[in-house]
Write a protein that holds these residues in place. Structure first.
Motif, PDB file in Angstrom:
ATOM      1  N   ASP A   1      -5.230  19.689  11.541  1.00  0.00           N
ATOM      2  CA  ASP A   1      -5.564  21.071  11.205  1.00  0.00           C
ATOM      3  C   ASP A   1      -4.398  21.757  10.495  1.00  0.00           C
ATOM      4  OD1 ASP A   1      -6.970  23.413  11.051  1.00  0.00           O
ATOM      5  OD2 ASP A   1      -6.789  23.932  13.162  1.00  0.00           O
ATOM      6  N   ILE A   2      -3.555  22.460  11.235  1.00  0.00           N
ATOM      7  CA  ILE A   2      -2.493  23.243  10.592  1.00  0.00           C
ATOM      8  C   ILE A   2      -1.454  22.355   9.921  1.00  0.00           C
ATOM      9  CG2 ILE A   2      -1.015  23.422  12.642  1.00  0.00           C
ATOM     10  CD1 ILE A   2      -0.571  26.392  11.765  1.00  0.00           C
ATOM     11  N   GLY A   3      -1.271  21.123  10.439  1.00  0.00           N
ATOM     12  CA  GLY A   3      -0.292  20.223   9.845  1.00  0.00           C
ATOM     13  C   GLY A   3      -0.741  19.578   8.552  1.00  0.00           C
ATOM     14  N   GLU A   4      -2.081  19.546   8.337  1.00  0.00           N
ATOM     15  CA  GLU A   4      -2.664  18.973   7.116  1.00  0.00           C
ATOM     16  C   GLU A   4      -2.128  17.564   6.826  1.00  0.00           C
ATOM     17  OE1 GLU A   4      -3.763  22.089   3.975  1.00  0.00           O
ATOM     18  OE2 GLU A   4      -1.840  22.844   4.757  1.00  0.00           O
ATOM     19  N   ARG A   5      -1.980  16.772   7.874  1.00  0.00           N
ATOM     20  CA  ARG A   5      -1.506  15.404   7.700  1.00  0.00           C
ATOM     21  C   ARG A   5      -2.646  14.503   7.256  1.00  0.00           C
ATOM     22  NH1 ARG A   5       3.946  15.046   7.765  1.00  0.00           N
ATOM     23  NH2 ARG A   5       4.228  13.348   9.276  1.00  0.00           N
ATOM     24  N   THR A   6      -2.301  13.496   6.495  1.00  0.00           N
ATOM     25  CA  THR A   6      -3.272  12.473   6.146  1.00  0.00           C
ATOM     26  C   THR A   6      -3.458  11.541   7.334  1.00  0.00           C
ATOM     27  OG1 THR A   6      -1.604  10.933   5.318  1.00  0.00           O
ATOM     28  CG2 THR A   6      -2.488  12.564   3.741  1.00  0.00           C
ATOM     29  N   ALA A   7      -4.493  10.721   7.263  1.00  0.00           N
ATOM     30  CA  ALA A   7      -4.710   9.742   8.329  1.00  0.00           C
ATOM     31  C   ALA A   7      -3.514   8.800   8.436  1.00  0.00           C
ATOM     32  CB  ALA A   7      -5.992   8.957   8.065  1.00  0.00           C
ATOM     33  N   GLU A   8      -2.980   8.386   7.312  1.00  0.00           N
ATOM     34  CA  GLU A   8      -1.845   7.470   7.318  1.00  0.00           C
ATOM     35  C   GLU A   8      -0.614   8.115   7.956  1.00  0.00           C
ATOM     36  OE1 GLU A   8      -3.773   8.143   4.720  1.00  0.00           O
ATOM     37  OE2 GLU A   8      -4.862   6.219   4.603  1.00  0.00           O
ATOM     38  N   GLN A   9      -0.392   9.388   7.654  1.00  0.00           N
ATOM     39  CA  GLN A   9       0.757  10.084   8.225  1.00  0.00           C
ATOM     40  C   GLN A   9       0.614  10.234   9.739  1.00  0.00           C
ATOM     41  OE1 GLN A   9       0.488  13.567   5.690  1.00  0.00           O
ATOM     42  NE2 GLN A   9       2.426  13.055   4.677  1.00  0.00           N
ATOM     43  N   LEU A  10      -0.565  10.647  10.187  1.00  0.00           N
ATOM     44  CA  LEU A  10      -0.779  10.833  11.617  1.00  0.00           C
ATOM     45  C   LEU A  10      -0.661   9.509  12.365  1.00  0.00           C
ATOM     46  CD1 LEU A  10      -1.524  12.273  14.189  1.00  0.00           C
ATOM     47  CD2 LEU A  10      -3.901  12.395  13.400  1.00  0.00           C
ATOM     48  N   LEU A  11      -1.275   8.480  11.851  1.00  0.00           N
ATOM     49  CA  LEU A  11      -1.177   7.173  12.497  1.00  0.00           C
ATOM     50  C   LEU A  11       0.269   6.666  12.483  1.00  0.00           C
ATOM     51  CD1 LEU A  11      -4.441   5.623  11.074  1.00  0.00           C
ATOM     52  CD2 LEU A  11      -3.967   6.045  13.504  1.00  0.00           C
ATOM     53  N   GLY A  12       0.987   6.958  11.419  1.00  0.00           N
ATOM     54  CA  GLY A  12       2.402   6.580  11.364  1.00  0.00           C
ATOM     55  C   GLY A  12       3.223   7.301  12.414  1.00  0.00           C
ATOM     56  N   ASP A  13       2.940   8.595  12.634  1.00  0.00           N
ATOM     57  CA  ASP A  13       3.662   9.348  13.655  1.00  0.00           C
ATOM     58  C   ASP A  13       3.335   8.833  15.054  1.00  0.00           C
ATOM     59  OD1 ASP A  13       4.969  11.020  11.841  1.00  0.00           O
ATOM     60  OD2 ASP A  13       3.309  12.446  11.803  1.00  0.00           O
ATOM     61  N   LEU A  14       2.066   8.543  15.319  1.00  0.00           N
ATOM     62  CA  LEU A  14       1.693   7.991  16.623  1.00  0.00           C
ATOM     63  C   LEU A  14       2.370   6.640  16.854  1.00  0.00           C
ATOM     64  CD1 LEU A  14      -2.123   8.882  16.663  1.00  0.00           C
ATOM     65  CD2 LEU A  14      -0.332   9.910  18.085  1.00  0.00           C
ATOM     66  N   THR A  15       2.412   5.832  15.815  1.00  0.00           N
ATOM     67  CA  THR A  15       3.068   4.528  15.914  1.00  0.00           C
ATOM     68  C   THR A  15       4.551   4.683  16.222  1.00  0.00           C
ATOM     69  OG1 THR A  15       1.476   3.536  14.381  1.00  0.00           O
ATOM     70  CG2 THR A  15       3.576   2.391  14.666  1.00  0.00           C
ATOM     71  N   GLU A  16       5.197   5.657  15.585  1.00  0.00           N
ATOM     72  CA  GLU A  16       6.621   5.899  15.808  1.00  0.00           C
ATOM     73  C   GLU A  16       6.878   6.379  17.243  1.00  0.00           C
ATOM     74  OE1 GLU A  16      10.781   6.282  14.915  1.00  0.00           O
ATOM     75  OE2 GLU A  16       9.113   5.067  14.187  1.00  0.00           O
TER      76      GLU A  16
END
Length: 395
Positions: A283-298
């Motif tokens: 929502d407010i972060g406007e992250r892409t799917a790749e970015q969000l999955l990358g953050d969760l992975t990290e």
């Protein structure tokens, strides 16, 4: 990057973890900090909060403090994740039998001072983490614990706190009133929960669970003093043999945690971490799917580097009535979480399937689970449904 030692590779150790093995989280209320006091002049102020603790009777309590903002509020104009607090002074702190009325007062004769290395005051420095001394209290069955403290600071930024709808009753008053039993000088607090980062009571538990998420984990929009959000209901269902620490934080997002700051440090204290993040990233972060999955992975990678034995449960991203591109991101992320979650995840709990309407509209939350005003934050009924599904799945 965090340095991994042989000791860390075998399991999390250190003074904070050792103390948290002796003490379990005493409440399911989240006190994660997502805002910070900023004033143009010096101030002295007293805060009194009523908290339902998981057990009553003779308790040995200990409080842990973290002088930093955990997660970003809104777009970060005032408070950003990992931002250190300022210099401030604890002038006095007390615990007491808060009774059942929540009227601003405490039961006469029950106030017990909280000390720090034997001192009643404590100067707090930016980014500092520290413990109180142990304190004992006898709390009657069904009564709340009242925590009262007076804080003083100069001008500028000082004390991190949680701003959101109040999930418990709290009062505050200008000046030094921590030792007062009466509530006459206090006024009801609004959207300002000023508390220690952790309340612990001396108890050995079979598992230390940390619920790591945003306002949906925190329980925002559910009844004040109702404890009917899903983390609270799960804790009730599991019983007190399980330690449950809720560090859900309003507006929080995965990229706050992926920076490996104070908020993730809290999550590292669990031997099981349950991650429910993503709504605000989309929502407010406007992250892409790749970015969000990358953050969760990290996040998962950091937790595993810290303690290889940590058990990680990843939740799907709850439905939040997203549309257009945000709906696409939500669907993509949940498809990956369900079918090929990041390495290090032990199991996936599909919270979205509990809350969603049937396909093809599963990006929308069921109407009966929405909060008043068509707010997609899950209400108490949703908390019941999620807890029942989780407990059946978990056990």
């Amino acid at each position: 990057m965090e340095q991994q030692s042989e000791q860390q590779a075998q399991g999390a150790t250190g003074p904070e973890v050792e103390l948290m093995k002796e003490y379990a989280s005493a409440t399911v209320l989240s006190t994660a900090a997502n805002f910070i006091i900023e004033r143009g002049e010096a101030f002295t102020h007293t805060y009194r909060t009523y908290v339902r603790v998981r057990e009553q009777g003779e308790l040995e309590l200990r409080f842990w403090f973290s002088n930093a903002v955990d997660s970003t509020w809104d777009k970060g104009a005032v408070a950003k994740g990992s931002q250190p607090g300022g210099d401030w002074l604890i002038e006095a702190a007390y615990v007491a039998d808060g009774g059942t009325a929540k009227d601003g007062g405490v039961a006469p004769g029950t106030q017990v001072p909280v000390t720090f290395d034997g001192n009643s005051t404590r100067l707090v420095r930016p980014g500092e983490r520290f413990w109180s001394d142990p304190v004992k209290i006898d709390l009657p069955s069904g009564h709340d614990l009242a925590f009262t403290w007076t804080i003083a600071s100069g001008s500028g930024r000082s004390v991190p706190y949680n701003t959101e709808q109040m999930l418990v009753t709290a009062y505050d008053a200008p000046g030094k009133h921590a030792d007062e039993e009466s509530g006459d000088t206090f006024s009801l607090s609004e959207n300002k929960l000023v508390m220690p980062a952790w309340i612990g009571y001396k108890k050995t538990v079979s598992r230390r669970m940390v619920f790591f998420g945003d306002s949906i984990t925190q329980g925002v929009r559910t009844r004040k003093d109702g404890y009917d959000y899903w983390v609270a209901r799960i804790a009730d269902g599991l019983g007190t043999d399980y330690g449950v620490w809720n560090i859900g934080s309003g507006w929080a997002r995965a990229y706050d945690a992926a920076t490996n700051g104070p908020w993730l440090h809290k999550a590292k204290q669990g031997d099981q971490v349950l991650i429910a993040l993503g709504v605000n990233d989309i929502d407010i972060g406007e992250r892409t799917a790749e970015q969000l999955l990358g953050d969760l992975t990290e996040i998962i990678s950091i937790l595993k580097r810290h303690n290889l034995a940590v058990d990680i449960i990843l939740f799907t991203v709850p439905p939040f009535n997203f549309t257009a591109e945000r709906e696409k991101v939500w669907r993509t992320v949940n498809d990956v979480i369900r079918n090929s979650p990041p390495a290090g995840v032990s199991r996936v709990f599909d919270i979205a399937s509990v809350l969603s309407v049937p396909a093809p509209e599963e990006h929308r939350i069921r109407p009966e689970f929405m909060s008043p005003g068509n707010d997609p934050h899950p209400n108490g009924l949703a908390g019941k449904a999620v807890a029942e599904a989780f407990l059946s799945w978990y056990k």
